[in-house]
Design a protein around this motif. Structure first.
Motif, PDB file in Angstrom:
ATOM      1  N   ARG A  72       0.899  -1.167   0.000  1.00 31.95           N
ATOM      2  CA  ARG A  72       0.000   0.000   0.000  1.00 31.95           C
ATOM      3  C   ARG A  72       0.929   1.206   0.000  1.00 31.95           C
ATOM      4  NH1 ARG A  72      -4.996  -2.283   1.201  1.00 31.95           N
ATOM      5  NH2 ARG A  72      -5.026  -3.968   2.722  1.00 31.95           N
ATOM      6  N   THR A 126      -9.745  -8.393  -4.699  1.00 37.31           N
ATOM      7  CA  THR A 126      -9.847  -8.099  -3.256  1.00 37.31           C
ATOM      8  C   THR A 126     -10.798  -9.105  -2.630  1.00 37.31           C
ATOM      9  OG1 THR A 126     -10.797  -6.586  -1.614  1.00 37.31           O
ATOM     10  CG2 THR A 126     -11.540  -6.263  -3.850  1.00 37.31           C
ATOM     11  N   ILE A 127     -10.460  -9.554  -1.437  1.00 34.65           N
ATOM     12  CA  ILE A 127     -11.359 -10.517  -0.779  1.00 34.65           C
ATOM     13  C   ILE A 127     -12.665  -9.843  -0.366  1.00 34.65           C
ATOM     14  CG2 ILE A 127      -9.468 -11.982   0.058  1.00 34.65           C
ATOM     15  CD1 ILE A 127     -10.088 -10.807   2.908  1.00 34.65           C
ATOM     16  N   ASP A 128     -12.698  -8.494  -0.347  1.00 35.80           N
ATOM     17  CA  ASP A 128     -13.864  -7.785   0.205  1.00 35.80           C
ATOM     18  C   ASP A 128     -15.100  -7.798  -0.700  1.00 35.80           C
ATOM     19  OD1 ASP A 128     -12.110  -7.185   2.243  1.00 35.80           O
ATOM     20  OD2 ASP A 128     -11.695  -5.152   1.533  1.00 35.80           O
ATOM     21  N   MET A 170     -13.192 -10.520   7.940  1.00 38.48           N
ATOM     22  CA  MET A 170     -12.722  -9.302   7.257  1.00 38.48           C
ATOM     23  C   MET A 170     -13.775  -8.748   6.303  1.00 38.48           C
ATOM     24  SD  MET A 170      -8.718  -9.640   6.328  1.00 38.48           S
ATOM     25  CE  MET A 170      -7.466  -9.176   7.505  1.00 38.48           C
ATOM     26  N   GLY A 171     -13.409  -7.701   5.585  1.00 38.34           N
ATOM     27  CA  GLY A 171     -14.318  -7.120   4.606  1.00 38.34           C
ATOM     28  C   GLY A 171     -14.268  -5.600   4.591  1.00 38.34           C
ATOM     29  N   ARG A 172     -13.424  -5.058   5.442  1.00 40.71           N
ATOM     30  CA  ARG A 172     -13.341  -3.598   5.604  1.00 40.71           C
ATOM     31  C   ARG A 172     -14.728  -3.013   5.862  1.00 40.71           C
ATOM     32  NH1 ARG A 172      -8.822  -0.484   4.575  1.00 40.71           N
ATOM     33  NH2 ARG A 172      -7.877  -2.021   3.231  1.00 40.71           N
ATOM     34  N   GLU A 223     -16.003  -6.941  10.106  1.00 40.15           N
ATOM     35  CA  GLU A 223     -15.051  -6.057  10.805  1.00 40.15           C
ATOM     36  C   GLU A 223     -15.471  -4.586  10.763  1.00 40.15           C
ATOM     37  OE1 GLU A 223     -11.064  -5.625   9.318  1.00 40.15           O
ATOM     38  OE2 GLU A 223     -11.711  -5.762   7.241  1.00 40.15           O
ATOM     39  N   HIS A 253      -6.025 -12.419   9.029  1.00 43.74           N
ATOM     40  CA  HIS A 253      -5.381 -12.576   7.717  1.00 43.74           C
ATOM     41  C   HIS A 253      -5.370 -13.996   7.174  1.00 43.74           C
ATOM     42  CE1 HIS A 253      -4.137  -8.503   8.596  1.00 43.74           C
ATOM     43  NE2 HIS A 253      -3.886  -8.379   7.315  1.00 43.74           N
ATOM     44  N   ARG A 256      -6.922 -14.157   3.912  1.00 42.37           N
ATOM     45  CA  ARG A 256      -6.268 -13.597   2.716  1.00 42.37           C
ATOM     46  C   ARG A 256      -5.385 -14.615   2.002  1.00 42.37           C
ATOM     47  NH1 ARG A 256      -5.264  -7.842   3.795  1.00 42.37           N
ATOM     48  NH2 ARG A 256      -3.174  -8.111   2.996  1.00 42.37           N
TER      49      ARG A 256
END
Ligand code: F6P
Length: 323
Positions: A72, A126-128, A170-172, A223, A253, A256
């Motif tokens: 990032r 992205t996993i999201d 996860m997922g932001r 999350e 993680h 991921r």
């Protein structure tokens, strides 16, 4: 177009390697020279660029992570960083880019395109699953299956000890992983940022289950949930349900990594080749996507900013099935 570069950026996702492979093999098929950029935008700024061959992507379709590495990049958010990146690409004679990543990656690609007009096509990785313009993003299916496997295991021990488990996924800011793994894992409740679920609702649902002779319960928490982290929610619930044994697991993680599912490998291959062939056909400043099994291209601007709401049928279904 004779020289194209590919990179992965932001959080990695299972299937990114299958996507890189499709871009590289597609470029070779179309007689285009293909270059890899390591560490995303940071590597672009540093000139961490190398020519790829068919052999450089052998034996990676089944591997998680990304052979191109990821990062990032803070520096790329500055005009100076982007100028350095452009100079490196010019030095290497790169005429087009394939950006594999999520919303941060596409935001960077869009700003960069508007400044330097270097044709760029994205492949959503992205996993999201939070990008508009594609039904699914690369890595989401594998992440859901990883979460599901963990939920199944937790359910065994929850059942043995008559416990309530809060499992954070996860997922932001998006509830996609939570809703799908929650339904697949038979959760009593799924808490997602897209809908309001108060601590009182959680308590009521749990009590309702016990009244129906349930001895253990699973609550899946996204999350990005507004009520707080799984730990914070569990602490609040515990104040009102002292008689119950509560535990919290944050999957983190682990979601991921791992071998991409068949679905992700095929999706990634289609999106990688689709992004490359789109670029060669004149697409720019867009992301490739698959909607209703058809390849489409969506402006980066829309892919990043438009809402991709959770299917309300799924939200409704969790409540019905948890009775
Ligand atoms: O975007 C993918 C993702 O795994 C999110 O679900 C999560 O919020 C974030 O990345 C974690 O980022 P990092 O790996 O930088 O901690």
């Amino acid at each position: 177009m004779k020289r194209v570069a590919v990179f992965t950026s932001g959080g990695d996702a299972p299937g990114m390697n299958a996507c890189i492979r499709a871009v590289v093999r597609g470029a070779i098929y179309h007689e285009v020279e293909i270059f890899g950029i390591r560490y995303g935008y940071d590597g672009m700024i540093r000139g961490d660029i190398f020519q790829m061959s068919s052999h450089s992507v052998s034996n990676i379709v089944q591997r998680g992570g990304t052979i191109l590495k990821s990062a990032r990049s803070k520096e790329f958010t500055t005009p100076e960083g982007r100028r350095k990146a452009y100079e490196q690409l010019r030095k290497w004679g790169i005429e087009g880019l394939i950006a594999i990543g999520g919303d941060g990656t596409f935001t960077g690609a869009s700003i960069f395109y508007n400044e330097y007009e270097l044709p760029t096509v994205g492949a959503p990785g992205t996993i999201d699953n939070d990008l508009y313009g594609t039904d699914y993003t690369i890595g989401f299916d594998t992440a859901v299956n990883t979460a599901l496997e963990a939920i199944d295991k937790i359910r065994d021990t929850a059942d043995s000890h008559d416990r309530v488990f809060f499992i954070e996924v996860m997922g932001r800011d998006s509830g996609y992983i939570a809703i799908q793994s929650g339904i697949g894992g038979g959760a009593e409740l799924v808490m997602v940022p897209e809908t309001l679920t108060s601590v009182d609702d959680v308590i009521a649902t749990l009590k309702q289950g016990w009244d129906r002779a349930k001895t253990s319960s699973i609550v899946v928490v996204a999350e990005g949930e507004e009520e707080g982290t799984a730990h914070e929610i569990a602490d609040k619930v515990k104040e009102h349900l002292k008689q119950k044994d509560l535990r919290v697991t944050t999957l983190g993680h682990v979601q991921r990594g791992g071998r991409p599912s068949a679905f992700d490998r095929i999706l990634a291959s289609r999106l990688g080749l689709g992004a490359l062939e789109g670029l060669l056909a004149g697409q720019k400043n867009v992301a490739a996507g698959i909607i209703n099994d058809k390849l489409v291209y969506t402006d980066f601007k829309d892919a990043i900013s438009k809402e991709k709401p959770l299917n309300p049928d799924l939200i409704r279904m969790v409540n019905i099935l948890s009775i």
